[in-house]
Motif scaffolding. Structure first.
Motif, PDB file in Angstrom:
ATOM      1  N   UNK A 106       0.874  -1.170   0.000  1.00  0.00           N
ATOM      2  CA  UNK A 106       0.000   0.000   0.000  1.00  0.00           C
ATOM      3  C   UNK A 106       0.910   1.219   0.000  1.00  0.00           C
ATOM      4  N   UNK A 107       0.966   1.875  -1.138  1.00  0.00           N
ATOM      5  CA  UNK A 107       1.952   2.941  -1.302  1.00  0.00           C
ATOM      6  C   UNK A 107       1.459   4.245  -0.678  1.00  0.00           C
ATOM      7  N   UNK A 108       2.325   4.831   0.123  1.00  0.00           N
ATOM      8  CA  UNK A 108       2.069   6.156   0.687  1.00  0.00           C
ATOM      9  C   UNK A 108       2.989   7.154  -0.008  1.00  0.00           C
ATOM     10  N   UNK A 109       2.406   8.227  -0.486  1.00  0.00           N
ATOM     11  CA  UNK A 109       3.197   9.228  -1.210  1.00  0.00           C
ATOM     12  C   UNK A 109       4.087   9.971  -0.218  1.00  0.00           C
ATOM     13  N   UNK A 110       5.380   9.906  -0.444  1.00  0.00           N
ATOM     14  CA  UNK A 110       6.357  10.565   0.435  1.00  0.00           C
ATOM     15  C   UNK A 110       7.384  11.290  -0.408  1.00  0.00           C
ATOM     16  N   UNK A 111       7.918  12.383   0.136  1.00  0.00           N
ATOM     17  CA  UNK A 111       9.060  13.022  -0.508  1.00  0.00           C
ATOM     18  C   UNK A 111      10.346  12.415   0.066  1.00  0.00           C
ATOM     19  N   UNK A 112      11.476  12.910  -0.406  1.00  0.00           N
ATOM     20  CA  UNK A 112      12.762  12.331   0.003  1.00  0.00           C
ATOM     21  C   UNK A 112      12.977  12.469   1.506  1.00  0.00           C
ATOM     22  N   UNK A 113      12.638  13.621   2.040  1.00  0.00           N
ATOM     23  CA  UNK A 113      12.816  13.858   3.469  1.00  0.00           C
ATOM     24  C   UNK A 113      11.964  12.914   4.309  1.00  0.00           C
ATOM     25  N   UNK A 114      10.736  12.688   3.889  1.00  0.00           N
ATOM     26  CA  UNK A 114       9.849  11.786   4.623  1.00  0.00           C
ATOM     27  C   UNK A 114      10.321  10.338   4.533  1.00  0.00           C
ATOM     28  N   UNK A 115      10.885   9.961   3.387  1.00  0.00           N
ATOM     29  CA  UNK A 115      11.456   8.620   3.248  1.00  0.00           C
ATOM     30  C   UNK A 115      12.618   8.428   4.224  1.00  0.00           C
ATOM     31  N   UNK A 116      13.470   9.440   4.321  1.00  0.00           N
ATOM     32  CA  UNK A 116      14.610   9.354   5.248  1.00  0.00           C
ATOM     33  C   UNK A 116      14.134   9.253   6.695  1.00  0.00           C
ATOM     34  N   UNK A 117      13.128  10.031   7.035  1.00  0.00           N
ATOM     35  CA  UNK A 117      12.605   9.999   8.414  1.00  0.00           C
ATOM     36  C   UNK A 117      12.026   8.630   8.746  1.00  0.00           C
ATOM     37  N   UNK A 118      11.291   8.047   7.799  1.00  0.00           N
ATOM     38  CA  UNK A 118      10.714   6.725   8.039  1.00  0.00           C
ATOM     39  C   UNK A 118      11.808   5.668   8.185  1.00  0.00           C
ATOM     40  N   UNK A 119      12.867   5.786   7.397  1.00  0.00           N
ATOM     41  CA  UNK A 119      13.997   4.848   7.507  1.00  0.00           C
ATOM     42  C   UNK A 119      14.649   4.945   8.888  1.00  0.00           C
TER      43      UNK A 119
END
Length: 241
Positions: free
Chosen positions: A140-153
């Motif tokens: 289930x894909x959630x739209x994220x920008x690069x910053x949000x991807x880094x935060x989730x990681x």
């Protein structure tokens, strides 16, 4: 011979007169036919004019009605898609919980008290279960920008480190700090982030909170649910020990 010809003409005339209507009837029928023709013309012209107006009205109303119907159908489909997406997210959470449970078992300190053969058997069993779980793919894909991807990681790395600590008591304490960080950011009715004072929720992990605030709202909700499930598991582990 002449008389015979006259008789024939008289006979033909009588036959014609018998078949032809009288003058009054003829005039009446002529008037009737004329009125019928006029009525027919009126009947044809009036509906034609009315039908034209009706068609024009349809041309004006029809786009609105068709558009409204499409919008209604699409609203229903949108609601069903949203429900389908939520169901898929729930399944994803269940899968994550199963993976987390297997990670906790692998890092359980009680495994160290087992013989090597027993420990190897348990690890092979975990691997088989994990392989079966891996056959289920949910995305289930959630739209994220690069910053949000880094935060989730960063969040996932912190949670994974906590799971692999090996000490249920320490892991529970760390999980509580993470949960407090989740509770420190709340949504007001206008969907704006607000901050709850630390004294109201207990101590928090600042690094975790900083990474959490960089995630999307959907990710924040899912992270909180994941931590709550993990806390329930760790509580059972602590009581057992």
């Amino acid at each position: 011979m002449f008389e015979n010809l006259l008789g024939i003409f008289r006979k033909r005339r009588r036959c014609e007169e018998e078949h032809l209507p009288s003058d009054p009837r003829t005039s009446i029928n002529n008037n009737y036919d004329s009125s019928d023709e006029n009525d027919d013309v009126d009947d044809v012209e009036c509906p034609a004019a009315w039908n034209g107006a009706h068609i024009n009205n349809l041309q004006i109303d029809r786009p609105y009605n068709v558009n409204e119907r499409f919008v209604t159908i699409l609203d229903q489909l949108d609601a069903r898609v949203e429900k389908f997406r939520k169901d898929a997210l729930n399944l994803q959470e269940k899968k994550d919980y199963l993976l987390m449970s297997m990670d906790l078992i692998k890092s359980n300190e009680m495994l160290q008290s087992m013989t090597e053969a027993e420990r190897e058997e348990i690890m092979l069993y975990i691997q088989r279960v994990s392989s079966r779980l891996g056959t289920v793919e949910l995305n289930v894909r959630t739209v994220r920008d690069v910053s949000q991807e880094d935060s989730l990681s960063q969040i996932n790395a912190l949670i994974d480190t906590m799971i692999k600590m090996g000490d249920p008591v320490m892991a529970r304490q760390r999980c509580q700090l993470y949960l407090n960080a989740c509770c420190s950011s709340t949504m007001d009715p206008s969907n704006h982030l607000g901050t709850v004072h630390e004294a109201d929720i207990g101590p928090i992990d600042k690094k975790f909170e900083s990474a959490l605030l960089g995630c999307t709202l959907d990710d924040q909700k899912n992270i909180k649910k994941r931590l709550q499930a993990l806390m329930g598991y760790l509580n059972k582990q602590t009581v057992t020990n």
